[in-house]
Design a protein around this motif. Structure first.
Motif, PDB file in Angstrom:
ATOM      1  N   GLY A  77       6.408  -5.010  -2.824  1.00 39.37           N
ATOM      2  CA  GLY A  77       7.723  -4.141  -3.297  1.00 39.37           C
ATOM      3  C   GLY A  77       7.595  -2.232  -3.397  1.00 39.37           C
ATOM      4  N   LYS A  78       7.000  -2.292  -1.236  1.00 42.72           N
ATOM      5  CA  LYS A  78       7.287  -0.535  -0.797  1.00 42.72           C
ATOM      6  C   LYS A  78       8.124  -0.868   0.284  1.00 42.72           C
ATOM      7  CE  LYS A  78       5.151   1.561  -3.434  1.00 42.72           C
ATOM      8  NZ  LYS A  78       5.912   3.176  -3.832  1.00 42.72           N
ATOM      9  N   GLY A  79       8.754  -2.031   0.780  1.00 41.40           N
ATOM     10  CA  GLY A  79       9.230  -2.494   1.829  1.00 41.40           C
ATOM     11  C   GLY A  79      11.458  -1.436   1.876  1.00 41.40           C
ATOM     12  N   PHE A  80      11.817  -2.534   2.101  1.00 38.75           N
ATOM     13  CA  PHE A  80      13.925  -1.916   1.970  1.00 38.75           C
ATOM     14  C   PHE A  80      14.340  -2.523   0.633  1.00 38.75           C
ATOM     15  CE2 PHE A  80      16.906  -0.321   4.065  1.00 38.75           C
ATOM     16  CZ  PHE A  80      16.581   1.185   4.774  1.00 38.75           C
ATOM     17  N   PRO A  81      15.223  -1.628   0.154  1.00 35.73           N
ATOM     18  CA  PRO A  81      15.826  -2.059  -1.070  1.00 35.73           C
ATOM     19  C   PRO A  81      16.272  -3.322  -0.478  1.00 35.73           C
ATOM     20  CG  PRO A  81      16.856   0.203  -0.140  1.00 35.73           C
ATOM     21  CD  PRO A  81      15.559  -0.274   0.436  1.00 35.73           C
ATOM     22  N   LYS A  82      16.715  -4.431  -1.244  1.00 32.87           N
ATOM     23  CA  LYS A  82      17.054  -6.189  -1.090  1.00 32.87           C
ATOM     24  C   LYS A  82      18.914  -5.530  -1.320  1.00 32.87           C
ATOM     25  CE  LYS A  82      13.539  -8.807  -2.450  1.00 32.87           C
ATOM     26  NZ  LYS A  82      13.191  -9.794  -3.076  1.00 32.87           N
ATOM     27  N   TYR A  83      19.895  -5.351  -0.128  1.00 36.40           N
ATOM     28  CA  TYR A  83      21.292  -5.946  -0.914  1.00 36.40           C
ATOM     29  C   TYR A  83      21.905  -6.123  -2.251  1.00 36.40           C
ATOM     30  CZ  TYR A  83      26.578  -5.651   0.515  1.00 36.40           C
ATOM     31  OH  TYR A  83      27.457  -5.539   0.787  1.00 36.40           O
ATOM     32  N   LYS A  84      22.665  -5.107  -3.094  1.00 41.23           N
ATOM     33  CA  LYS A  84      22.611  -5.637  -4.235  1.00 41.23           C
ATOM     34  C   LYS A  84      22.685  -6.118  -5.356  1.00 41.23           C
ATOM     35  CE  LYS A  84      28.030  -4.935  -2.304  1.00 41.23           C
ATOM     36  NZ  LYS A  84      29.762  -5.999  -2.376  1.00 41.23           N
ATOM     37  N   LYS A  85      20.565  -5.229  -5.178  1.00 41.15           N
ATOM     38  CA  LYS A  85      20.463  -6.688  -6.008  1.00 41.15           C
ATOM     39  C   LYS A  85      19.071  -4.958  -6.337  1.00 41.15           C
ATOM     40  CE  LYS A  85      19.807 -10.797  -4.434  1.00 41.15           C
ATOM     41  NZ  LYS A  85      18.728 -11.938  -4.511  1.00 41.15           N
ATOM     42  N   GLU A  86      19.906  -4.033  -7.300  1.00 44.37           N
ATOM     43  CA  GLU A  86      19.037  -2.878  -7.507  1.00 44.37           C
ATOM     44  C   GLU A  86      17.890  -3.184  -8.109  1.00 44.37           C
ATOM     45  OE1 GLU A  86      20.365   0.933 -10.900  1.00 44.37           O
ATOM     46  OE2 GLU A  86      21.832  -0.880 -10.775  1.00 44.37           O
ATOM     47  N   GLY A  87      17.117  -2.373  -8.236  1.00 47.03           N
ATOM     48  CA  GLY A  87      15.817  -1.951  -8.342  1.00 47.03           C
ATOM     49  C   GLY A  87      14.830  -2.875  -7.413  1.00 47.03           C
ATOM     50  N   GLN A  88      15.522  -3.891  -6.660  1.00 51.85           N
ATOM     51  CA  GLN A  88      14.049  -4.687  -6.208  1.00 51.85           C
ATOM     52  C   GLN A  88      14.423  -4.541  -4.694  1.00 51.85           C
ATOM     53  OE1 GLN A  88      15.254  -9.503  -6.385  1.00 51.85           O
ATOM     54  NE2 GLN A  88      16.943  -8.873  -8.673  1.00 51.85           N
ATOM     55  N   PHE A  89      13.361  -4.864  -3.981  1.00 53.79           N
ATOM     56  CA  PHE A  89      12.025  -4.371  -2.797  1.00 53.79           C
ATOM     57  C   PHE A  89      12.050  -5.249  -2.396  1.00 53.79           C
ATOM     58  CE2 PHE A  89      13.451  -0.016  -4.923  1.00 53.79           C
ATOM     59  CZ  PHE A  89      14.039   0.650  -4.308  1.00 53.79           C
ATOM     60  N   GLY A  90      11.600  -5.495  -1.029  1.00 52.10           N
ATOM     61  CA  GLY A  90      10.662  -6.287  -0.059  1.00 52.10           C
ATOM     62  C   GLY A  90       9.724  -5.492   0.106  1.00 52.10           C
ATOM     63  N   ASP A  91       8.832  -6.045   1.099  1.00 53.38           N
ATOM     64  CA  ASP A  91       7.234  -5.657   1.314  1.00 53.38           C
ATOM     65  C   ASP A  91       7.590  -4.785   2.709  1.00 53.38           C
ATOM     66  OD1 ASP A  91       7.103  -7.410  -1.603  1.00 53.38           O
ATOM     67  OD2 ASP A  91       6.410  -8.836   0.282  1.00 53.38           O
ATOM     68  N   LEU A  92       6.430  -4.284   2.115  1.00 55.36           N
ATOM     69  CA  LEU A  92       5.724  -3.009   3.710  1.00 55.36           C
ATOM     70  C   LEU A  92       4.496  -3.803   3.851  1.00 55.36           C
ATOM     71  CD1 LEU A  92       5.771  -0.932   5.204  1.00 55.36           C
ATOM     72  CD2 LEU A  92       5.119   0.317   3.722  1.00 55.36           C
ATOM     73  N   TYR A  93       4.385  -4.495   5.657  1.00 52.85           N
ATOM     74  CA  TYR A  93       3.459  -5.298   5.897  1.00 52.85           C
ATOM     75  C   TYR A  93       2.658  -3.921   6.418  1.00 52.85           C
ATOM     76  CZ  TYR A  93       4.872  -9.308   4.268  1.00 52.85           C
ATOM     77  OH  TYR A  93       5.712  -9.919   3.267  1.00 52.85           O
ATOM     78  N   ILE A  94       1.231  -3.470   6.594  1.00 54.05           N
ATOM     79  CA  ILE A  94       0.178  -2.680   7.452  1.00 54.05           C
ATOM     80  C   ILE A  94      -0.674  -3.772   8.430  1.00 54.05           C
ATOM     81  CG2 ILE A  94      -1.086  -0.260   7.626  1.00 54.05           C
ATOM     82  CD1 ILE A  94       1.311   0.191   6.210  1.00 54.05           C
ATOM     83  N   THR A  95      -0.719  -3.116   9.573  1.00 50.02           N
ATOM     84  CA  THR A  95      -1.352  -3.680  10.354  1.00 50.02           C
ATOM     85  C   THR A  95      -2.661  -3.000  11.325  1.00 50.02           C
ATOM     86  OG1 THR A  95       0.019  -5.161  11.423  1.00 50.02           O
ATOM     87  CG2 THR A  95      -1.945  -4.990  12.542  1.00 50.02           C
ATOM     88  N   TYR A  96      -3.680  -2.880  10.806  1.00 46.31           N
ATOM     89  CA  TYR A  96      -4.982  -1.763  10.985  1.00 46.31           C
ATOM     90  C   TYR A  96      -5.209  -1.864  12.859  1.00 46.31           C
ATOM     91  CZ  TYR A  96      -6.115  -1.441   6.597  1.00 46.31           C
ATOM     92  OH  TYR A  96      -5.619  -0.906   4.772  1.00 46.31           O
ATOM     93  N   ASN A  97      -5.191  -0.774  12.934  1.00 49.57           N
ATOM     94  CA  ASN A  97      -5.591  -0.778  14.544  1.00 49.57           C
ATOM     95  C   ASN A  97      -6.244   0.478  14.578  1.00 49.57           C
ATOM     96  OD1 ASN A  97      -3.816  -1.657  15.632  1.00 49.57           O
ATOM     97  ND2 ASN A  97      -2.108   0.361  15.532  1.00 49.57           N
ATOM     98  N   ILE A  98      -7.702  -0.504  15.061  1.00 50.43           N
ATOM     99  CA  ILE A  98      -9.111   0.498  14.872  1.00 50.43           C
ATOM    100  C   ILE A  98      -9.067   1.444  15.938  1.00 50.43           C
ATOM    101  CG2 ILE A  98     -11.675   0.325  14.252  1.00 50.43           C
ATOM    102  CD1 ILE A  98     -11.371  -1.748  12.643  1.00 50.43           C
ATOM    103  N   LYS A  99      -9.328   2.506  15.724  1.00 51.17           N
ATOM    104  CA  LYS A  99     -10.092   3.361  17.291  1.00 51.17           C
ATOM    105  C   LYS A  99     -11.365   3.219  16.853  1.00 51.17           C
ATOM    106  CE  LYS A  99      -6.568   5.005  18.882  1.00 51.17           C
ATOM    107  NZ  LYS A  99      -5.722   4.340  19.785  1.00 51.17           N
ATOM    108  N   THR A 100     -11.603   3.206  18.682  1.00 49.93           N
ATOM    109  CA  THR A 100     -12.592   3.447  19.172  1.00 49.93           C
ATOM    110  C   THR A 100     -13.461   5.030  18.991  1.00 49.93           C
ATOM    111  OG1 THR A 100     -12.772   1.346  20.313  1.00 49.93           O
ATOM    112  CG2 THR A 100     -14.664   2.940  20.699  1.00 49.93           C
ATOM    113  N   PRO A 101     -14.191   5.723  18.663  1.00 46.53           N
ATOM    114  CA  PRO A 101     -14.434   7.145  19.121  1.00 46.53           C
ATOM    115  C   PRO A 101     -14.763   7.033  20.834  1.00 46.53           C
ATOM    116  CG  PRO A 101     -16.646   5.888  17.885  1.00 46.53           C
ATOM    117  CD  PRO A 101     -15.300   4.841  17.430  1.00 46.53           C
ATOM    118  N   THR A 102     -14.730   8.867  20.703  1.00 50.42           N
ATOM    119  CA  THR A 102     -14.554   8.988  22.034  1.00 50.42           C
ATOM    120  C   THR A 102     -15.285  10.497  22.593  1.00 50.42           C
ATOM    121  OG1 THR A 102     -12.768  10.016  22.254  1.00 50.42           O
ATOM    122  CG2 THR A 102     -12.575   7.500  23.168  1.00 50.42           C
TER     123      THR A 102
END
Length: 297
Positions: free
Chosen positions: A255-280
């Motif tokens: 439910g943290k994505g974009f609103p669905k067209y002409k469907k009030e109160g309905q949203f898509g999803d948000l997909y998070i991809t983790y990029n692990i940072k190596t310490p330098t």
């Protein structure tokens, strides 16, 4: 009334390909768009003519009619029907001894005067014709279509207040009924078709109603787990990271994505991809600890 040359308006030849028409239209539409030329009446008029030209020439069937009938292309079928009726009429009159016959040129002039708002009649009444449809392009940013909002457009020297629904997509076309060209002899107006060109200047990628984003994760949180704060399209949320999270792991925020067209109160999803940072730039102590850790493994 001056004859309209749509080829000249777009700056192309009559042998132009569909791709050449498309490129010419986009270039001129951007140049003369009202949003880029505020309070410029001349630019508004040019933008209107550019859209009219594209409406005709970008459609193969309309283009064929225009090449044959010019500015009266929308009434090609009616023209042919009326022309046939005229031929039948003159034939009948000739069989009755009448000496008056209209030439094709005379009849073309007579029929053409009706398109210009004259009072020519067919079978005792004026012929009504639907007005021409208009096409326009509206450029918006992705953030502009996250919520529904109103906007004023200038079409044919008239301001039109429209509501842009949340969730509209790039390339989508909506119809505004009755805001095209004016009908002839009391006929209905044409419609206005608005194509949306949506720029994405955000850090999110959009696919329909779903959003995608990459989040950097430090090595220690990835190994031991913890809590991080991530950005969504409408704010920040806290997210729990599981211990021993691997690089490239994906998580879904429902439910943290974009609103669905002409469907009030309905949203898509948000997909998070983790990029692990190596310490330098490790300190001597950190190197020592990592060395000890490697020996344990």
């Amino acid at each position: 009334m001056a004859v309209i040359d749509y080829y000249e308006i777009l700056g192309i030849s009559k042998k132009a390909t569909a791709n050449e028409i498309k490129k010419a239209y986009r270039k001129l539409a951007r140049k003369y768009h009202p949003d880029l030329n505020p309070n410029n009446k001349e630019a508004e008029q040019k933008f209107k003519r550019i859209n009219e030209a594209n409406e005709v020439l970008s459609n193969p069937e309309n283009r064929k009619k225009y090449d044959e009938y010019g500015e009266h292309w929308q009434h090609a079928e009616d023209y042919e029907k009326a022309k046939q009726q005229q031929k039948q009429y003159t034939k009948q009159q000739g069989s009755q001894g009448s000496s008056r016959r209209y030439t094709d040129e005379e009849f073309s002039d007579l029929f053409g005067s009706m398109f210009g708002g004259g009072s020519s009649r067919t079978h005792g009444g004026q012929v009504k014709f639907r007005g021409q449809d208009f096409n326009a392009e509206l450029q918006l940013d992705l953030k502009d279509v996250y919520t529904a909002h109103k906007r004023t457009l200038t079409v044919n020297n008239k301001n039109i207040r429209i509501t842009i629904p949340a969730g509209i997509e790039n390339g989508q076309v909506i119809k505004i009924k009755g805001h095209g060209g004016k009908g002839v002899n009391g006929g209905p107006n044409g419609d206005l078709y608005i194509a949306f060109s949506i720029r994405n200047t955000s850090s999110f990628k959009r696919n329909g109603q779903d959003l995608y984003a990459a989040v950097d994760l430090d090595l220690y949180t990835a190994l031991l787990g913890g809590e991080i704060t991530v950005h969504t399209f409408d704010g920040k949320v806290k997210l729990t990271v599981k211990p021993e999270t691997k690089n490239g792991t994906k998580v879904k925020l429902k439910g943290k994505g974009f609103p669905k067209y002409k469907k009030e109160g309905q949203f898509g999803d948000l997909y998070i991809t983790y990029n692990i940072k190596t310490p330098t730039k490790l300190t001597a102590k950190e190197k020592e600890l990592f060395t000890e850790l490697s020996k344990l493994r």
